[in-house]
Design a protein around this motif. Structure first.
Motif, PDB file in Angstrom:
ATOM      1  N   SER A   1      44.413  19.101 -69.261  1.00 36.15           N
ATOM      2  CA  SER A   1      43.741  20.845 -68.294  1.00 36.15           C
ATOM      3  C   SER A   1      43.257  21.588 -69.929  1.00 36.15           C
ATOM      4  O   SER A   1      42.958  22.510 -70.499  1.00 36.15           O
ATOM      5  CB  SER A   1      43.914  21.554 -67.440  1.00 36.15           C
ATOM      6  OG  SER A   1      45.687  22.190 -68.017  1.00 36.15           O
ATOM      7  N   ASN A   2      43.837  20.875 -71.150  1.00 31.40           N
ATOM      8  CA  ASN A   2      43.535  21.157 -72.244  1.00 31.40           C
ATOM      9  C   ASN A   2      43.061  20.362 -72.987  1.00 31.40           C
ATOM     10  O   ASN A   2      43.890  18.669 -73.083  1.00 31.40           O
ATOM     11  CB  ASN A   2      44.543  21.683 -73.014  1.00 31.40           C
ATOM     12  CG  ASN A   2      45.657  22.363 -71.895  1.00 31.40           C
ATOM     13  OD1 ASN A   2      45.505  23.940 -72.438  1.00 31.40           O
ATOM     14  ND2 ASN A   2      47.027  22.369 -71.734  1.00 31.40           N
ATOM     15  N   ALA A   3      41.992  20.314 -73.887  1.00 34.35           N
ATOM     16  CA  ALA A   3      41.466  19.457 -74.864  1.00 34.35           C
ATOM     17  C   ALA A   3      41.201  20.313 -76.187  1.00 34.35           C
ATOM     18  O   ALA A   3      40.320  21.427 -76.089  1.00 34.35           O
ATOM     19  CB  ALA A   3      40.252  18.730 -74.625  1.00 34.35           C
ATOM     20  N   ALA A   4      41.948  19.741 -77.074  1.00 36.21           N
ATOM     21  CA  ALA A   4      41.485  20.747 -78.405  1.00 36.21           C
ATOM     22  C   ALA A   4      41.559  19.937 -79.495  1.00 36.21           C
ATOM     23  O   ALA A   4      42.772  18.937 -79.637  1.00 36.21           O
ATOM     24  CB  ALA A   4      42.008  22.120 -78.388  1.00 36.21           C
TER      25      ALA A   4
ATOM     26  N   LEU B   1      49.698  19.458 -80.736  1.00 33.50           N
ATOM     27  CA  LEU B   1      50.686  19.971 -82.181  1.00 33.50           C
ATOM     28  C   LEU B   1      51.729  20.146 -82.285  1.00 33.50           C
ATOM     29  O   LEU B   1      52.583  19.569 -83.627  1.00 33.50           O
ATOM     30  CB  LEU B   1      49.592  21.407 -82.238  1.00 33.50           C
ATOM     31  CG  LEU B   1      50.105  22.083 -84.039  1.00 33.50           C
ATOM     32  CD1 LEU B   1      49.282  20.785 -84.762  1.00 33.50           C
ATOM     33  CD2 LEU B   1      49.503  23.029 -84.229  1.00 33.50           C
ATOM     34  N   ASN B   2      52.552  20.316 -81.200  1.00 28.71           N
ATOM     35  CA  ASN B   2      54.327  20.359 -81.806  1.00 28.71           C
ATOM     36  C   ASN B   2      54.560  19.442 -81.644  1.00 28.71           C
ATOM     37  O   ASN B   2      55.775  18.803 -82.506  1.00 28.71           O
ATOM     38  CB  ASN B   2      54.754  21.007 -80.376  1.00 28.71           C
ATOM     39  CG  ASN B   2      54.273  22.456 -80.794  1.00 28.71           C
ATOM     40  OD1 ASN B   2      54.030  23.650 -81.244  1.00 28.71           O
ATOM     41  ND2 ASN B   2      54.309  22.758 -78.937  1.00 28.71           N
ATOM     42  N   THR B   3      53.670  18.300 -81.223  1.00 25.73           N
ATOM     43  CA  THR B   3      54.299  16.940 -81.545  1.00 25.73           C
ATOM     44  C   THR B   3      54.312  16.488 -83.150  1.00 25.73           C
ATOM     45  O   THR B   3      54.750  15.456 -83.071  1.00 25.73           O
ATOM     46  CB  THR B   3      53.318  15.836 -79.883  1.00 25.73           C
ATOM     47  OG1 THR B   3      54.037  16.535 -78.594  1.00 25.73           O
ATOM     48  CG2 THR B   3      54.268  13.749 -79.935  1.00 25.73           C
TER      49      THR B   3
ATOM     50  N   ALA C   1      53.646  18.208 -73.517  1.00 31.33           N
ATOM     51  CA  ALA C   1      52.445  18.801 -72.524  1.00 31.33           C
ATOM     52  C   ALA C   1      51.739  20.661 -73.305  1.00 31.33           C
ATOM     53  O   ALA C   1      52.874  20.676 -73.893  1.00 31.33           O
ATOM     54  CB  ALA C   1      53.440  19.510 -70.914  1.00 31.33           C
ATOM     55  N   GLY C   2      51.381  21.089 -72.675  1.00 30.24           N
ATOM     56  CA  GLY C   2      50.886  22.300 -72.551  1.00 30.24           C
ATOM     57  C   GLY C   2      49.078  22.437 -73.358  1.00 30.24           C
ATOM     58  O   GLY C   2      49.654  21.887 -74.008  1.00 30.24           O
ATOM     59  N   LYS C   3      48.826  23.178 -73.982  1.00 26.92           N
ATOM     60  CA  LYS C   3      48.670  24.533 -74.451  1.00 26.92           C
ATOM     61  C   LYS C   3      48.216  24.195 -76.102  1.00 26.92           C
ATOM     62  O   LYS C   3      47.760  23.435 -76.941  1.00 26.92           O
ATOM     63  CB  LYS C   3      47.955  25.671 -74.679  1.00 26.92           C
ATOM     64  CG  LYS C   3      46.708  26.112 -75.942  1.00 26.92           C
ATOM     65  CD  LYS C   3      46.518  27.854 -75.530  1.00 26.92           C
ATOM     66  CE  LYS C   3      45.146  27.999 -76.081  1.00 26.92           C
ATOM     67  NZ  LYS C   3      44.766  29.290 -75.804  1.00 26.92           N
TER      68      LYS C   3
ATOM     69  N   ASN D   1      44.429  16.581 -77.967  1.00 27.84           N
ATOM     70  CA  ASN D   1      44.312  16.042 -76.550  1.00 27.84           C
ATOM     71  C   ASN D   1      43.206  15.627 -76.457  1.00 27.84           C
ATOM     72  O   ASN D   1      42.058  16.776 -76.520  1.00 27.84           O
ATOM     73  CB  ASN D   1      45.182  17.295 -75.948  1.00 27.84           C
ATOM     74  CG  ASN D   1      45.686  17.025 -74.879  1.00 27.84           C
ATOM     75  OD1 ASN D   1      44.564  15.830 -73.578  1.00 27.84           O
ATOM     76  ND2 ASN D   1      46.344  17.630 -73.885  1.00 27.84           N
ATOM     77  N   VAL D   2      42.687  14.745 -76.144  1.00 25.66           N
ATOM     78  CA  VAL D   2      41.951  13.842 -76.042  1.00 25.66           C
ATOM     79  C   VAL D   2      40.691  14.289 -74.385  1.00 25.66           C
ATOM     80  O   VAL D   2      40.069  14.151 -73.544  1.00 25.66           O
ATOM     81  CB  VAL D   2      41.350  12.479 -76.338  1.00 25.66           C
ATOM     82  CG1 VAL D   2      41.606  12.543 -77.407  1.00 25.66           C
ATOM     83  CG2 VAL D   2      42.231  11.808 -74.930  1.00 25.66           C
ATOM     84  N   GLY D   3      41.728  15.614 -73.274  1.00 26.80           N
ATOM     85  CA  GLY D   3      41.261  16.090 -71.926  1.00 26.80           C
ATOM     86  C   GLY D   3      41.115  14.238 -70.990  1.00 26.80           C
ATOM     87  O   GLY D   3      42.419  13.790 -71.431  1.00 26.80           O
ATOM     88  N   TRP D   4      40.555  14.439 -69.937  1.00 27.81           N
ATOM     89  CA  TRP D   4      40.339  13.353 -69.165  1.00 27.81           C
ATOM     90  C   TRP D   4      38.839  13.045 -69.084  1.00 27.81           C
ATOM     91  O   TRP D   4      37.358  13.458 -69.798  1.00 27.81           O
ATOM     92  CB  TRP D   4      40.847  13.495 -68.375  1.00 27.81           C
ATOM     93  CG  TRP D   4      40.113  14.312 -66.977  1.00 27.81           C
ATOM     94  CD1 TRP D   4      39.082  15.700 -67.570  1.00 27.81           C
ATOM     95  CD2 TRP D   4      39.789  13.740 -66.083  1.00 27.81           C
ATOM     96  NE1 TRP D   4      39.266  16.080 -65.993  1.00 27.81           N
ATOM     97  CE2 TRP D   4      39.752  15.417 -65.334  1.00 27.81           C
ATOM     98  CE3 TRP D   4      40.974  13.456 -65.122  1.00 27.81           C
ATOM     99  CZ2 TRP D   4      38.962  15.689 -64.552  1.00 27.81           C
ATOM    100  CZ3 TRP D   4      40.548  13.763 -63.499  1.00 27.81           C
ATOM    101  CH2 TRP D   4      39.908  14.766 -62.647  1.00 27.81           C
ATOM    102  N   LEU D   5      38.768  11.623 -68.709  1.00 26.36           N
ATOM    103  CA  LEU D   5      37.514  11.036 -68.201  1.00 26.36           C
ATOM    104  C   LEU D   5      36.878  11.256 -66.526  1.00 26.36           C
ATOM    105  O   LEU D   5      35.994  10.239 -66.162  1.00 26.36           O
ATOM    106  CB  LEU D   5      37.131   9.786 -68.673  1.00 26.36           C
ATOM    107  CG  LEU D   5      36.852   9.552 -70.028  1.00 26.36           C
ATOM    108  CD1 LEU D   5      37.345   7.714 -71.245  1.00 26.36           C
ATOM    109  CD2 LEU D   5      35.419  10.367 -70.457  1.00 26.36           C
TER     110      LEU D   5
END
Length: 186
Positions: free
Chosen positions: A127-130, A110-112, A104-106, A145-149
């Motif tokens: 709430s984070n997509a990048a 990348l951490n994963t 989770a988180g911003k 992170n693909v955000g959501w649809l």
């Protein structure tokens, strides 16, 4: 990346008073799945926490898992779709796709990716997509992170009406083991 259906009215969280019945919600959701799978006749679904709500609820009341349909049957998925309970590896690029529970988180994606030392795609953190990159002496990997649809104001996300962070609408494209793109949508 999971959560193809929300199962709001079956969730252990408080259900909105004007929610459709579980049956109505399911029937409406099947219409969306049919539209989606018509547009994308082949795909891979990695199950998410909302996808697992029927199984969790059945377990809670003591029913055997064998009494529930498979996700392919439950969602009416066509033959071109595969269902993956935990993860999917995009071959030959070694890109790991998971729902992202626990990431989770911003900087979660990348951490994963760094922890698993492979490019990584998730969707759990709406709430984070990048797309973020990390390089070492040997390789460059990404975390996406693909955000959501979904859409704000819908019943299932009414709980977040007053939160500062909102879901980021978009999708992701993976082009290789070292390159991906998040595509924001309106």
């Amino acid at each position: 990346v999971g959560d193809m259906l929300d199962f709001h009215s079956m969730s252990r969280h408080t259900t909105e008073q004007d929610s459709p019945s579980p049956e109505e919600e399911y029937e409406r959701a099947l219409d969306v799945v049919a539209e989606f799978t018509e547009a994308f006749p082949q795909g891979d679904l990695v199950l998410g926490n909302h996808d697992m709500i029927p199984q969790r609820q059945m377990k809670e009341v003591g029913l055997a898992g064998s009494m529930l349909k498979t996700h392919r049957e439950l969602y009416g998925l066509p033959k071109g779709w595969e269902v993956h309970p935990l993860y999917h590896l995009i071959e030959p690029w070694n890109v790991l796709v998971e729902h992202g529970i626990g990431s989770a988180g911003k900087m979660g994606c990348l951490n994963t990716a760094i922890l698993k030392r492979c490019s990584y795609v998730q969707g759990h953190t709406h709430s984070n997509a990048a797309v973020m990159f990390s390089s070492n002496y040997n390789s460059t990997i990404f975390g996406m992170n693909v955000g959501w649809l979904g859409s704000e104001g819908r019943l299932a996300v009414r709980y977040a009406k007053y939160t500062v962070k909102k879901g980021v609408l978009g999708c992701g494209g993976v082009y290789s083991g070292g390159y991906a793109e998040f595509i924001p949508m309106e």
